[in-house]
Write a protein that holds these residues in place. Structure first.
Motif, PDB file in Angstrom:
ATOM      1  N   THR A 228       0.851  -1.208   0.000  1.00  0.00           N
ATOM      2  CA  THR A 228       0.000   0.000   0.000  1.00  0.00           C
ATOM      3  C   THR A 228       0.880   1.248   0.000  1.00  0.00           C
ATOM      4  OG1 THR A 228      -0.398  -0.584   2.306  1.00  0.00           O
ATOM      5  CG2 THR A 228      -2.321  -0.484   0.924  1.00  0.00           C
ATOM      6  N   VAL A 229       1.889   1.291   0.874  1.00  0.00           N
ATOM      7  CA  VAL A 229       2.743   2.486   0.899  1.00  0.00           C
ATOM      8  C   VAL A 229       3.455   2.644  -0.443  1.00  0.00           C
ATOM      9  CG1 VAL A 229       4.769   3.571   1.949  1.00  0.00           C
ATOM     10  CG2 VAL A 229       3.047   2.504   3.405  1.00  0.00           C
TER      11      VAL A 229
ATOM     12  N   LEU B 254       0.971   4.027  -3.174  1.00  0.00           N
ATOM     13  CA  LEU B 254       0.591   5.417  -2.901  1.00  0.00           C
ATOM     14  C   LEU B 254       1.791   6.342  -3.118  1.00  0.00           C
ATOM     15  CD1 LEU B 254      -1.546   4.914   0.352  1.00  0.00           C
ATOM     16  CD2 LEU B 254      -2.402   5.495  -1.927  1.00  0.00           C
ATOM     17  N   PHE B 255       2.965   5.900  -2.656  1.00  0.00           N
ATOM     18  CA  PHE B 255       4.167   6.737  -2.746  1.00  0.00           C
ATOM     19  C   PHE B 255       4.544   6.991  -4.204  1.00  0.00           C
ATOM     20  CE2 PHE B 255       8.550   7.927  -2.504  1.00  0.00           C
ATOM     21  CZ  PHE B 255       8.701   8.557  -1.273  1.00  0.00           C
TER      22      PHE B 255
ATOM     23  N   GLN C 268       2.294   9.477  -5.813  1.00  0.00           N
ATOM     24  CA  GLN C 268       2.495  10.849  -5.341  1.00  0.00           C
ATOM     25  C   GLN C 268       3.507  11.633  -6.169  1.00  0.00           C
ATOM     26  OE1 GLN C 268       0.155  12.056  -3.503  1.00  0.00           O
ATOM     27  NE2 GLN C 268       1.358  12.821  -1.789  1.00  0.00           N
TER      28      GLN C 268
ATOM     29  N   THR D  23      -3.303  12.283   0.155  1.00  0.00           N
ATOM     30  CA  THR D  23      -2.568  11.021  -0.021  1.00  0.00           C
ATOM     31  C   THR D  23      -1.272  11.057   0.779  1.00  0.00           C
ATOM     32  OG1 THR D  23      -3.489  10.975  -2.238  1.00  0.00           O
ATOM     33  CG2 THR D  23      -1.766   9.377  -1.766  1.00  0.00           C
ATOM     34  N   GLY D  24      -0.620  12.217   0.806  1.00  0.00           N
ATOM     35  CA  GLY D  24       0.625  12.365   1.567  1.00  0.00           C
ATOM     36  C   GLY D  24       0.403  12.141   3.070  1.00  0.00           C
TER      37      GLY D  24
ATOM     38  N   ILE E  58      -0.016   8.489   3.665  1.00  0.00           N
ATOM     39  CA  ILE E  58       1.289   7.822   3.646  1.00  0.00           C
ATOM     40  C   ILE E  58       2.014   8.039   4.976  1.00  0.00           C
ATOM     41  CG2 ILE E  58       3.592   7.838   2.569  1.00  0.00           C
ATOM     42  CD1 ILE E  58       2.170   8.487  -0.084  1.00  0.00           C
TER      43      ILE E  58
ATOM     44  N   ALA F 283       3.193   5.136   7.295  1.00  0.00           N
ATOM     45  CA  ALA F 283       4.639   5.006   7.492  1.00  0.00           C
ATOM     46  C   ALA F 283       4.973   4.906   8.978  1.00  0.00           C
ATOM     47  CB  ALA F 283       5.371   6.182   6.857  1.00  0.00           C
TER      48      ALA F 283
ATOM     49  N   THR G 195       9.673   7.958   3.593  1.00  0.00           N
ATOM     50  CA  THR G 195       8.212   7.937   3.749  1.00  0.00           C
ATOM     51  C   THR G 195       7.768   8.796   4.942  1.00  0.00           C
ATOM     52  OG1 THR G 195       8.276   5.882   5.032  1.00  0.00           O
ATOM     53  CG2 THR G 195       7.885   5.660   2.673  1.00  0.00           C
TER      54      THR G 195
END
Ligand code: HEM
Ligand code: HEM
Length: 188
Positions: free
Chosen positions: A20-21, A24-25, A28, A55-56, A59, A63, A101
């Protein structure tokens, strides 16, 4: 599959958090770039900024969970015969990626907080995330924005190396084992 990491493999929680991270990362980076490339269309730019900030923050939350999880988990062991330099390079890349992250969303939060525009961050239109208590000025905003961009493009380069190494090991298992984050061809 086990929840926790075992001696030879990452468990379900580490895998879910990793992917997932990671997705999403990676999303971004072009999204952040587009916030800069859409200045002629302020309505679209506003929406892209809100998506980017939401979204950030997501994350950042994941994280923190992930780092806590990782500190309380064992790392799967390398089979004997793995080159120590390669093992060390992989561990350093993982530590750097985990740090990114946290550091990238935090510098992003600092841009939003120091910006004289003071545009609120609507987290997925659910709640407003407050700004950090920082002095507002054009020069502070400019510094955080430079740092945020450098870190983000630096992380992009690291991700390319990291994913390249992962794919290499998936195809050439005789060069060293993966631990279930990606499927790997069996050793000959
Ligand atoms: C992992 C999370 C993040 C990544 C990978 C990321 C990445 C990026 C990238 C690549 C840019 C374009 C930089 C440029 O070309 O100038 C950018 C811009 C920006 N990001 Fe992020 N970002 C993240 C999180 C955040 C967060 C949490 C916020 C705010 C709460 C934020 C606020 C901004 C702002 C305000 C800009 C425009 C910067 C400027 O004025 O130059 N970012 N981001
Ligand atoms: C397509 C992209 C990616 C691929 C193919 C990939 C693949 C992998 C693989 C196979 C492992 C396990 C290595 C082993 O078995 O020893 C791993 C671990 C790891 N990856 Fe990725 N990865 C990707 C993207 C990312 C991104 C974007 C980040 C961070 C922002 C990241 C951070 C990590 C970290 C920190 C670890 C160590 C284990 C953990 O703490 O979860 N990866 N990755």
């Amino acid at each position: 599959m086990m929840w926790r990491n075992t001696r030879t493999a990452y468990g379900l929680v580490s895998r879910l958090l990793h992917w997932t991270v990671a997705l999403l990362f990676i999303a971004q980076i072009p999204l952040g770039f587009l916030t800069q490339a859409t200045a002629q269309n302020p309505a679209l730019q506003f929406d892209l900024y809100q998506w980017h900030k939401s979204t950030g923050f997501l994350i950042l939350a994941l994280a923190i969970l992930r780092i806590l999880w990782s500190l309380t988990s064992r790392k799967p062991k390398e089979p004997s015969g793995t080159k120590p330099t390669m093992q060390c390079a992989a561990h350093m890349a993982h530590a750097a990626l985990l740090t990114m992250t946290l550091a990238i969303p935090l510098t992003g939060w600092a841009i939003a907080s120091t910006s004289p525009l003071q545009i609120p961050s609507f987290f997925f239109d659910l709640v407003v995330i407050p700004n950090l208590p920082m002095a507002v000025s054009d020069s502070a905003e400019a510094i955080w924005s430079q740092l945020h961009a450098w870190l983000a493009y630096g992380a992009a380069a690291l991700i390319v190396m990291h994913a390249g190494a992962a794919v290499f090991h998936a195809i050439r298992p005789e060069a060293g084992s993966l631990h279930g984050m990606l499927p790997q061809r069996s050793r000959r």
